[in-house]
Every structure is written in structure tokens, then in C-alpha cells.
Design a protein around this motif. Structure first.
Motif, short mmCIF file in Angstrom:
data_model
loop_
_atom_site.label_atom_id
_atom_site.label_comp_id
_atom_site.label_asym_id
_atom_site.label_seq_id
_atom_site.Cartn_x
_atom_site.Cartn_y
_atom_site.Cartn_z
N PRO A 232 0.82 -1.23 0.00
CA PRO A 232 0.00 0.00 0.00
C PRO A 232 0.84 1.26 0.00
CG PRO A 232 -0.04 -1.06 2.15
CD PRO A 232 0.63 -2.02 1.23
N ARG A 233 0.42 2.24 -0.81
CA ARG A 233 1.10 3.53 -0.82
C ARG A 233 0.83 4.28 0.48
NH1 ARG A 233 2.65 5.40 -5.94
NH2 ARG A 233 2.56 7.54 -5.16
N SER A 234 1.73 5.16 0.82
CA SER A 234 1.61 6.01 2.00
C SER A 234 1.59 5.22 3.30
CB SER A 234 0.35 6.89 1.93
OG SER A 234 0.34 7.66 0.75
N ALA A 235 2.00 3.97 3.28
CA ALA A 235 1.97 3.14 4.48
C ALA A 235 3.33 3.16 5.17
CB ALA A 235 1.57 1.70 4.14
N PRO A 236 3.35 3.21 6.50
CA PRO A 236 4.64 3.19 7.22
C PRO A 236 5.48 1.95 6.94
CG PRO A 236 2.89 3.93 8.68
CD PRO A 236 2.22 3.48 7.41
N VAL A 237 4.83 0.83 6.59
CA VAL A 237 5.61 -0.37 6.33
C VAL A 237 6.50 -0.17 5.10
CG1 VAL A 237 3.78 -1.45 4.92
CG2 VAL A 237 5.49 -2.88 6.06
N VAL A 238 5.98 0.53 4.08
CA VAL A 238 6.80 0.81 2.89
C VAL A 238 7.88 1.83 3.23
CG1 VAL A 238 6.76 1.56 0.50
CG2 VAL A 238 4.83 0.29 1.43
N GLY A 239 7.50 2.85 4.00
CA GLY A 239 8.49 3.82 4.42
C GLY A 239 9.60 3.19 5.25
N GLY A 240 9.22 2.23 6.12
CA GLY A 240 10.22 1.54 6.91
C GLY A 240 11.16 0.71 6.07
N LEU A 241 10.63 0.07 5.03
CA LEU A 241 11.48 -0.73 4.14
C LEU A 241 12.47 0.17 3.39
CD1 LEU A 241 8.79 -3.17 2.68
CD2 LEU A 241 10.72 -3.79 4.15
N VAL A 242 11.99 1.31 2.91
CA VAL A 242 12.87 2.23 2.19
C VAL A 242 13.95 2.79 3.12
CG1 VAL A 242 12.95 4.45 1.00
CG2 VAL A 242 11.12 2.84 0.49
N LEU A 243 13.56 3.20 4.32
CA LEU A 243 14.54 3.73 5.25
C LEU A 243 15.50 2.66 5.76
CD1 LEU A 243 12.35 6.22 7.34
CD2 LEU A 243 13.86 6.69 5.40
N THR A 244 15.06 1.40 5.77
CA THR A 244 15.96 0.30 6.12
C THR A 244 17.09 0.20 5.11
OG1 THR A 244 14.22 -0.98 7.21
CG2 THR A 244 16.12 -2.20 6.41
N LEU A 245 16.75 0.28 3.83
CA LEU A 245 17.80 0.25 2.80
C LEU A 245 18.76 1.42 2.95
CD1 LEU A 245 15.62 -0.66 -0.33
CD2 LEU A 245 17.01 -2.20 1.05
#
Length: 437
Positions: free
Chosen positions: A287-300
Motif C-alpha cells: 500500500p502507498r503512503s503506508a509506514p511499512v513501505v516507508g520503513g522498508l525504504v529507510l531500512t535500505l
């Protein structure tokens, strides 16, 4: 040796001594100038920092208190068109604004005329009627009764109370009319207008109305995003550092991996956002705008920082610790897990906290995955749509209303507070658990 030769030698020695003193004088002068340049650069940097922080605090301090108006509200069933608070159809079409308008008419009965009354109604925030609606739904016994309620004032009235409106300019050049100013003065004299701590700034989500906009949604979005980032980046980063430092063979492949890790630490953060958009959203359809995607990106983005700091912490452990463990019969895995890792953990935690602080302040990669959308609801989990504090600051800074300037600066103050707290925690952990060999 004749006296003439002796005099010549003495003169030559004197000349050499004078030349040496001149060279030393120039050297000392250069050192003094270099020190002066260093001190001047530090002073200039501190002055600019003080100017920046002073500007932010001066503009944002006012957002931590708000203006409220006390009104005597009558919950008249006929006025709002509701006879049964359990009837959803009646609640949907109820005229909740009539509660505020009737209260204002009762407070200022001498105000007449459509335009004057419209100006009078605008003293109160446009969302005050929904606050009354929520209060009545939570307390059905109030229907048909009268009570005094403190309601949020409009953002222009709030700016007036904070001294941000110049009443000396002509009336047609300001947002506050003379009538509104006189009504405000009347409320002040009667004690029906006050400034109080702005709890809505910390309890509400985003809103188009400046007086109702808050950072709770952004704070929870940042919390869930950092939670996902920490849960993924810390174990992966520490495991990668242990393998590269203790188990990986020293060959061409590991050298290439190490060079790439160091290079990834300098890659612009927006590149990671493009990667997240292409992989996590377009390929895996998260899902867009979801913290889980943001967390994955910031993990990288934070993995290189954590890996590099963890490897440095492991290298700092003396070889004698490893040799002693192996000499007592421990396997290499036992040596690493029971001796090296506990001693290197303070440095690893410090690097992780610094990486989390860097992730907390990131905006560009999260804009690429859609966390820039206007989201008024408070997220309840990592899969809900949300935004984060830096993106919320970016959104508010682009809005034209004057009150959002203070909101932007106030949110920056909160963000700086979190960043300072995380860095102080990193320093504390390093000082507390650091071992000197």
C-alpha cells in the motif's frame, strides 16, 4: 685568527640569528592567523546556528498555546433538528452550526445585519460545531440543557491575540475588521477569551483549518515507520557486520561488497525512494503512503550506516579477547556471540541510534512512495495510510495561511527535540558502556 675575521664571523652569526628570528616571527604570526581563522569560523557558524534556532523558536513558540472563547451553549433539539441522538439519519442532516450561531447571538444581541453577523460568527473556529456534536453524542443527557463551553477561536483571532495582526493599518488591508476587534475586546474585558496550552496540536491529525491542525498523525506515522526500520535494519546490519568482519574470507568478492557498502552510505536518499517505488509498490503492490513501505525504504538507506559503525565496533575489540576465548576451547561462533558481540554492542547501538535519527529526518525518499498525501486520520498500525513529521512540515510550509507558519516552526521544534534526544541517548550509551582497552 685575526680580530677582523672574528668580527666577520660574529656579524654573520648575528645576521643568521636575525634571519632565524624573522622566520620564527612569520611562522608564529601564521599560526596566530590560522587560530584566529579557526575561532572566527566557529563563531560565525555558532552565530548562524543561533540565528536559525532563534528564527524557528520565535516563529514556532506561539503554536504551543491557543485562543479559546467561552460561550453559553443551549443544546436546543429544535434548533439542530435532532430529537433522537441514536438516529443516524437525524445526526447526518442536523444543523450543528446553529448551536454556535445561537450562542453568539445571545452573547452579542446588538449585532445585526447579515454581514456583521457573519463577521461575528467567524470569531469561532468553523470546526467548533463538530466539537459540540461530539460532546453531545458522548453526553446525550445534555440535549435540552444549557452549559458554558470553551470553544476554539478562529485562526485570525488567534493571530490577533498573539500580536501578529497590525491594527494600525486601514481596515481594508487587514483580515480583522473593526467590528471583530471590538467584539474581541469585549470578550477580553468579560474574561470570556483566554489563551491556553494548545493540546490539539499534539492530539489532532492534519486539518485544512490551522487552529485544528495537529501532529499526532505524523508522530504516529514516524513511530511506525521507525519501528519497521529498527526491526529490519538492526538485526540485518549487525549480522552483515559480524559476517564481513569475523567469517567472510578476504577475497575479491568481499572487497567489492565492502566498497559497495561504503559507496551506498553516500548515495542520495531520493534514489532509495525511487527504488522503493519501483520494487515495493510497483512489483510487490504494497500500500502507498503506508509506514511499512516507508520503513522498508529507510531500512535500505540506514543499513550502510549501521554496518559500517558495527564493523568499527567489532574491530575495536582487542584480538586478545578472541585468542583467549579460542584458547579455552570456544568455537568461533561461541567466541563471537559470547565475547566479541557483547563488548561491541555499545558501539553498535550508538551507530543504530544515529542511523535512526538520520531516518527520522528524511523526507525525499518518503515523498516518492506517496507519504506526501493529505491524511487527516490517525494511523493505528504500519499498514494504515500515514505521513511523517518531516513530510508534515513540508506540507504545512507550502500552505498560504499565516497560522501555518507557526505550525511549521512548532513541528520543526518537536522534530529537533526528538533528534536531540536520540543523539543524547547515543552519547549516553557510548559513555556508559564504552570500555577502554
Amino acid at each position: 685568527m685575526t680580530d677582523q675575521n672574528m668580527n666577520a664571523i660574529e656579524r654573520l652569526a648575528t645576521v643568521k640569528e636575525e634571519r632565524m628570528k624573522a622566520k620564527l616571527g612569520k611562522r608564529y604570526a601564521k599560526e596566530k592567523r590560522f587560530r584566529a581563522y579557526g575561532v572566527a569560523s566557529i563563531v560565525i557558524g555558532l552565530c548562524f546556528l543561533a540565528m536559525l534556532l532563534g528564527t524557528i523558536f520565535t516563529a514556532g513558540w506561539s503554536t504551543f498555546y491557543a485562543t479559546e472563547i467561552r460561550l453559553t451553549v443551549t443544546y436546543d433539539a429544535d434548533a439542530i433538528g435532532v430529537s433522537d441522538l441514536n438516529d443516524e439519519s437525524q445526526l447526518m442532516f442536523a444543523d450543528w452550526g446553529a448551536l454556535v450561531k445561537n450562542a453568539m447571538k445571545e452573547r452579542f444581541p446588538y449585532v445585526s445585519g447579515r454581514s456583521d453577523r457573519r463577521a461575528m460568527y467567524s470569531l469561532v473556529s468553523s470546526v467548533a460545531e463538530y466539537d459540540l456534536k461530539d460532546r453531545l453524542e458522548a453526553n446525550p443527557e445534555l440535549l435540552g440543557t444549557t452549559e458554558e463551553v470553551w470553544l476554539m477561536a478562529d485562526d485570525e483571532i488567534d493571530a490577533l491575540m498573539k500580536g501578529q495582526v497590525d491594527m494600525s493599518v486601514p481596515e481594508n488591508e487587514r483580515r480583522i475588521s473593526d467590528l471583530q476587534n471590538s467584539l474581541v475586546e469585549s470578550l477580553i474585558e468579560s474574561g470570556e477569551l483566554k489563551k491556553s496550552f494548545n493540546t490539539t496540536f499534539f492530539t489532532n491529525g492534519d486539518s485544512r483549518e490551522p487552529e485544528q491542525a495537529g501532529i499526532r498523525g505524523a508522530m504516529l506515522g514516524s513511530f511506525f515507520t521507525l519501528l519497521v526500520t529498527l526491526a529490519l535494519s538492526f538485526p540485518i546490519g549487525v549480522a552483515a557486520a559480524i559476517y564481513l568482519e569475523e567469517f567472510a574470507p578476504k577475497n575479491r568478492l568481499t572487497e567489492i561488497i565492502e566498497v559497495n557498502i561504503n559507496n551506498l552510505a553516500a548515495v542520495p536518499s531520493i534514489v532509495f525512494g525511487l527504488l522503493g517505488l519501483a520494487v515495493f509498490i510497483n512489483v510487490f503492490h504494497l500500500p502507498r503512503s503506508a509506514p511499512v513501505v516507508g520503513g522498508l525504504v529507510l531500512t535500505l538507506m540506514t543499513l550502510p550506516t549501521i554496518i559500517i559503525s558495527s564493523r568499527s565496533a567489532i574491530k575495536a575489540v582487542p584480538p586478545s579477547i578472541r585468542e583467549a576465548a579460542l584458547g579455552l576451547g570456544a568455537s568461533k561462533v561461541q567466541m563471537v556471540m559470547h565475547h566479541v558481540l557483547p563488548l561491541a554492542m555499545p558501539g553498535m547501538l550508538t551507530g543504530t541510534i544515529i542511523g535512526m535519527a538520520q531516518a527520522l529526518g528524511e523526507t525525499a525518499p518518503l515523498l516518492m512512495i506517496g507519504m506526501v498525501a493529505f491524511i487527516a486520520d490517525i494511523p493505528s498500525g504500519p499498514l494504515d495510510s500515514a505521513t511523517v513529521l518531516p513530510v508534515q512540515i513540508f506540507l504545512w510550509s507550502d500552505l498560504p495561511e499565516r497560522a501555518f507558519v507557526a505550525k511549521t516552526s512548532g513541528a520543526i521544534m518537536v522534530l529537533l527535540g526528538f533528534l536531540a534526544a536520540m543523539n543524547l541517548l547515543a552519547v549516553y550509551l557510548r559513555k556508559k558502556f564504552e570500555t577502554r582497552w
